[in-house]
Design a protein around this motif. Sequence first.
Motif, mmCIF file in Angstrom:
data_model
loop_
_atom_site.group_PDB
_atom_site.id
_atom_site.type_symbol
_atom_site.label_atom_id
_atom_site.label_comp_id
_atom_site.label_asym_id
_atom_site.label_seq_id
_atom_site.Cartn_x
_atom_site.Cartn_y
_atom_site.Cartn_z
ATOM 1 N N ASP B 163 6.958 -4.173 -4.649
ATOM 2 C CA ASP B 163 5.498 -4.257 -4.521
ATOM 3 C C ASP B 163 4.989 -3.249 -3.480
ATOM 4 N N SER B 165 6.505 -0.559 -2.507
ATOM 5 C CA SER B 165 6.757 0.832 -2.897
ATOM 6 C C SER B 165 5.615 1.372 -3.764
ATOM 7 N N LEU B 166 4.882 0.471 -4.453
ATOM 8 C CA LEU B 166 3.713 0.894 -5.229
ATOM 9 C C LEU B 166 2.632 1.498 -4.322
ATOM 10 N N ARG B 167 2.669 1.119 -3.069
ATOM 11 C CA ARG B 167 1.710 1.653 -2.088
ATOM 12 C C ARG B 167 2.347 2.722 -1.206
ATOM 13 N N GLU B 168 3.495 3.213 -1.660
ATOM 14 C CA GLU B 168 4.236 4.236 -0.916
ATOM 15 C C GLU B 168 4.608 3.784 0.499
#
Lengths: 234, 234
Positions: B163, B165-168
């Motif tokens: 989750d 990683s979707l926002r870097e």
Amino acid sequence: MNAKEILMKAVVCDRSGRIIQALTHYQDGIKILMDLVNEETDAGRKKVYHSRIKEYLDRAEQIKERISRFGHSGSLLHNISIEDGATGYSYYTLFGKYLSNEVQEVLIEEPYLIERYQFQNLINFLEVIIKNCADLKFVRLVTKTDNKNPENQMITLDNIKADLSLREITLHFTFEDTLHDRKILLSSGYVIKIGRGLHIYKPNNPRYTLGMCDYDFRKCLQTDVDILRIKKVS
Amino acid sequence: MNAKEILMKAVVCDRSGRIIQALTHYQDGIKILMDLVNEETDAGRKKVYHSRIKEYLDRAEQIKERISRFGHSGSLLHNISIEDGATGYSYYTLFGKYLSNEVQEVLIEEPYLIERYQFQNLINFLEVIIKNCADLKFVRLVTKTDNKNPENQMITLDNIKADLSLREITLHFTFEDTLHDRKILLSSGYVIKIGRGLHIYKPNNPRYTLGMCDYDFRKCLQTDVDILRIKKVS
């Protein structure tokens, strides 16, 4: 409380401009008077009851009309089109700037309060308004009956009512099974109309991901939000 | 990624001052090099490996010491004694003012991430830091293994990692089964030490009451919070 006490409370609320609460007390008081008049055998007393009932009914009707007009009038302040899957639309982000100490009463018309996530949405909404409206006194909630499990719905709403009463906020809930439209009325003079009512969020999946508590992280369903400025509700 | 790539990433992070992330990459890279040296039969190559490993181990040790010192030094900015049953202590209220764009890395040492409410606390904490630290890049989480259901713990943490990683934002979690102390380190130069770690809230009972989403409404357990100012972590 007996009819007299309830109706006195109605009049006090009415005079101080808290008409959403006043309406609730008028309706409750009238109901008790109706029962009394049916049991009354003395014609003279019956007449007195009838004239009282008429008086309160007229005032309740006036207030009811006034409140229902609010949904259909006012100037459109803000329109937000939420796209499917969009984020950044917690209740606070959507209408936090309209919440203030001037909000003493809130009316919520939300047909669906049955599923767990629907009650969670209600709690989240209440947290937002209670945190941001320090002088909030009264919340009137209109919803539809849960036909499958009315007892569970009643227990949950009773628990929420008890919780709010600890903060000296009265939650009054009532069931209208023909309710369709969603509306939130702030007594400071705003109406918030959301196509999907409170239920604009997709479920968090998996469960433990961002958006579990803070709805700004939640993905939304497609819906429109209109915020109207109306006259102060009093 | 192979050892070379990981260690190059470690050096890049190290040079740009992101030492919490650098430490993680050094440790991962060293582990792979160790495996390689064991399989290597050529004495010359073995020697090269050994000298590389020593070099990275020394730097990792330096960083590790530096980070561990942070918990025991610095000037006490703020001490909050939370009494049993008190409210108004969401993570944001406790340390929101220390969150900013300067926080690029966060280290969380929290021994207990096993029960549902413990994962919910972690999510709530992550929501707060991610919302208020726009340039957050890396979160290192140290916890203890769930001995009863390690698989569930792994799946949950993997989901949270995906989750983020979707926002870097990279979440790196690691297990230290002797961990006892709780500590949150913000790379902008603050250490937050809470006696009970993230788990300072009483359960919401009944479930659907204020505090379900907004922890400012939650009743707390008795605990102390120290906020220390340290040198910027870089």
